[in-house]
Design a protein around this motif. Sequence first.
Motif, mmCIF file in Angstrom:
data_model
loop_
_atom_site.group_PDB
_atom_site.id
_atom_site.type_symbol
_atom_site.label_atom_id
_atom_site.label_comp_id
_atom_site.label_asym_id
_atom_site.label_seq_id
_atom_site.Cartn_x
_atom_site.Cartn_y
_atom_site.Cartn_z
ATOM 1 N N ARG A 13 0.848 -1.189 0.000
ATOM 2 C CA ARG A 13 0.000 0.000 0.000
ATOM 3 C C ARG A 13 0.882 1.236 0.000
ATOM 4 N N GLN A 14 0.322 2.305 -0.536
ATOM 5 C CA GLN A 14 1.057 3.559 -0.591
ATOM 6 C C GLN A 14 0.091 4.712 -0.432
ATOM 7 N N ALA A 15 0.294 5.489 0.621
ATOM 8 C CA ALA A 15 -0.509 6.680 0.868
ATOM 9 C C ALA A 15 0.183 7.879 0.230
ATOM 10 N N PRO A 16 -0.557 8.941 -0.063
ATOM 11 C CA PRO A 16 0.049 10.131 -0.682
ATOM 12 C C PRO A 16 1.212 10.660 0.142
ATOM 13 N N GLY A 17 2.339 10.880 -0.511
ATOM 14 C CA GLY A 17 3.505 11.437 0.163
ATOM 15 C C GLY A 17 4.308 10.438 0.967
ATOM 16 N N LYS A 18 3.937 9.159 0.913
ATOM 17 C CA LYS A 18 4.659 8.132 1.677
ATOM 18 C C LYS A 18 5.204 7.065 0.748
ATOM 19 N N GLY A 19 6.137 6.294 1.261
ATOM 20 C CA GLY A 19 6.713 5.207 0.487
ATOM 21 C C GLY A 19 5.778 4.014 0.403
ATOM 22 N N ARG A 20 6.132 3.080 -0.487
ATOM 23 C CA ARG A 20 5.318 1.885 -0.646
ATOM 24 C C ARG A 20 5.624 0.918 0.504
ATOM 25 N N GLU A 21 4.582 0.483 1.200
ATOM 26 C CA GLU A 21 4.712 -0.349 2.394
ATOM 27 C C GLU A 21 4.215 -1.758 2.129
ATOM 28 N N GLY A 22 5.015 -2.746 2.487
ATOM 29 C CA GLY A 22 4.579 -4.131 2.372
ATOM 30 C C GLY A 22 3.540 -4.441 3.430
ATOM 31 N N VAL A 23 2.437 -5.039 3.020
ATOM 32 C CA VAL A 23 1.336 -5.333 3.944
ATOM 33 C C VAL A 23 1.275 -6.823 4.253
ATOM 34 N N ALA A 24 1.282 -7.657 3.224
ATOM 35 C CA ALA A 24 1.176 -9.106 3.405
ATOM 36 C C ALA A 24 1.796 -9.807 2.213
ATOM 37 N N ALA A 25 2.445 -10.939 2.485
ATOM 38 C CA ALA A 25 3.090 -11.713 1.427
ATOM 39 C C ALA A 25 2.742 -13.184 1.604
ATOM 40 N N ILE A 26 2.746 -13.930 0.494
ATOM 41 C CA ILE A 26 2.410 -15.344 0.549
ATOM 42 C C ILE A 26 3.250 -16.115 -0.455
ATOM 43 N N GLU A 27 3.679 -17.300 -0.040
ATOM 44 C CA GLU A 27 4.315 -18.220 -0.971
ATOM 45 C C GLU A 27 3.251 -19.205 -1.441
ATOM 46 N N THR A 28 3.453 -19.829 -2.535
ATOM 47 C CA THR A 28 2.450 -20.737 -3.081
ATOM 48 C C THR A 28 2.219 -21.938 -2.178
ATOM 49 N N MET A 47 -7.044 -10.501 -0.283
ATOM 50 C CA MET A 47 -6.710 -10.028 1.058
ATOM 51 C C MET A 47 -7.988 -9.582 1.755
ATOM 52 N N GLU A 48 -8.330 -10.313 2.796
ATOM 53 C CA GLU A 48 -9.474 -9.976 3.627
ATOM 54 C C GLU A 48 -9.000 -8.976 4.667
ATOM 55 N N MET A 49 -9.658 -7.822 4.734
ATOM 56 C CA MET A 49 -9.260 -6.770 5.667
ATOM 57 C C MET A 49 -10.405 -6.510 6.630
ATOM 58 N N ASN A 50 -10.171 -6.770 7.903
ATOM 59 C CA ASN A 50 -11.180 -6.578 8.939
ATOM 60 C C ASN A 50 -10.717 -5.514 9.926
ATOM 61 N N SER A 51 -11.655 -5.028 10.709
ATOM 62 C CA SER A 51 -11.366 -4.013 11.735
ATOM 63 C C SER A 51 -10.551 -2.872 11.139
ATOM 64 N N LEU A 52 -10.984 -2.382 10.030
ATOM 65 C CA LEU A 52 -10.232 -1.343 9.331
ATOM 66 C C LEU A 52 -10.162 -0.057 10.137
ATOM 67 N N LYS A 53 -9.017 0.620 10.014
ATOM 68 C CA LYS A 53 -8.755 1.856 10.730
ATOM 69 C C LYS A 53 -8.502 2.981 9.725
ATOM 70 N N PRO A 54 -8.712 4.223 10.120
ATOM 71 C CA PRO A 54 -8.436 5.332 9.202
ATOM 72 C C PRO A 54 -7.011 5.306 8.656
ATOM 73 N N GLU A 55 -6.058 4.844 9.455
ATOM 74 C CA GLU A 55 -4.672 4.786 9.005
ATOM 75 C C GLU A 55 -4.431 3.698 7.950
ATOM 76 N N ASP A 56 -5.428 2.864 7.686
ATOM 77 C CA ASP A 56 -5.325 1.891 6.598
ATOM 78 C C ASP A 56 -5.653 2.526 5.249
ATOM 79 N N THR A 57 -6.126 3.769 5.263
ATOM 80 C CA THR A 57 -6.452 4.460 4.015
ATOM 81 C C THR A 57 -5.228 4.562 3.133
ATOM 82 N N SER A 58 -5.330 4.062 1.910
ATOM 83 C CA SER A 58 -4.185 4.025 1.019
ATOM 84 C C SER A 58 -4.608 3.445 -0.333
ATOM 85 N N MET A 59 -3.704 3.535 -1.305
ATOM 86 C CA MET A 59 -3.846 2.784 -2.542
ATOM 87 C C MET A 59 -3.176 1.439 -2.302
ATOM 88 N N TYR A 60 -3.877 0.355 -2.620
ATOM 89 C CA TYR A 60 -3.354 -0.983 -2.401
ATOM 90 C C TYR A 60 -2.977 -1.616 -3.737
#
Length: 121
Positions: A38-53, A80-93
């Motif tokens: 995910r990447q919010a305006p003015g911030k770097g791209r942040e890894g959220v979740a990764a998976i191997e096959t 990606m199932e996202m629960n209990s979302l918070k305002p700080e989760d606002t971003s482009m995914y």
Amino acid sequence: QVQLVESGGGSVQAGGSLRLSCVVSGDTGSRYYMAWFRQAPGKGREGVAAIETIGFTRYAHSVEGRFTISLDNVKNSLYMEMNSLKPEDTSMYYCAADRVNWLLFPRYKNWGQGTQVTVSS
């Protein structure tokens, strides 16, 4: 090379849920490591979740316990199932894929166009 198309973003209130999808096309016969960033305006791209096959997953501390990444090899789709979302989760995914396992480092070779998630308080 693979092509990635995300969907499922939207606007929700804090505490709500969303499910992001990423459809993979192209070289789907090869093994790829995949992740969500995910990447919010003015911030770097942040890894959220990764998976191997084989089902190994890795999460950023900020989302652990709230987000769940999964892979459907039959449908060639990443979720990606996202629960209990918070305002700080606002971003482009973004969905990402590569033949190298970059885990949560933003060095993947293939990226989707992104889907916007907005969480209001």
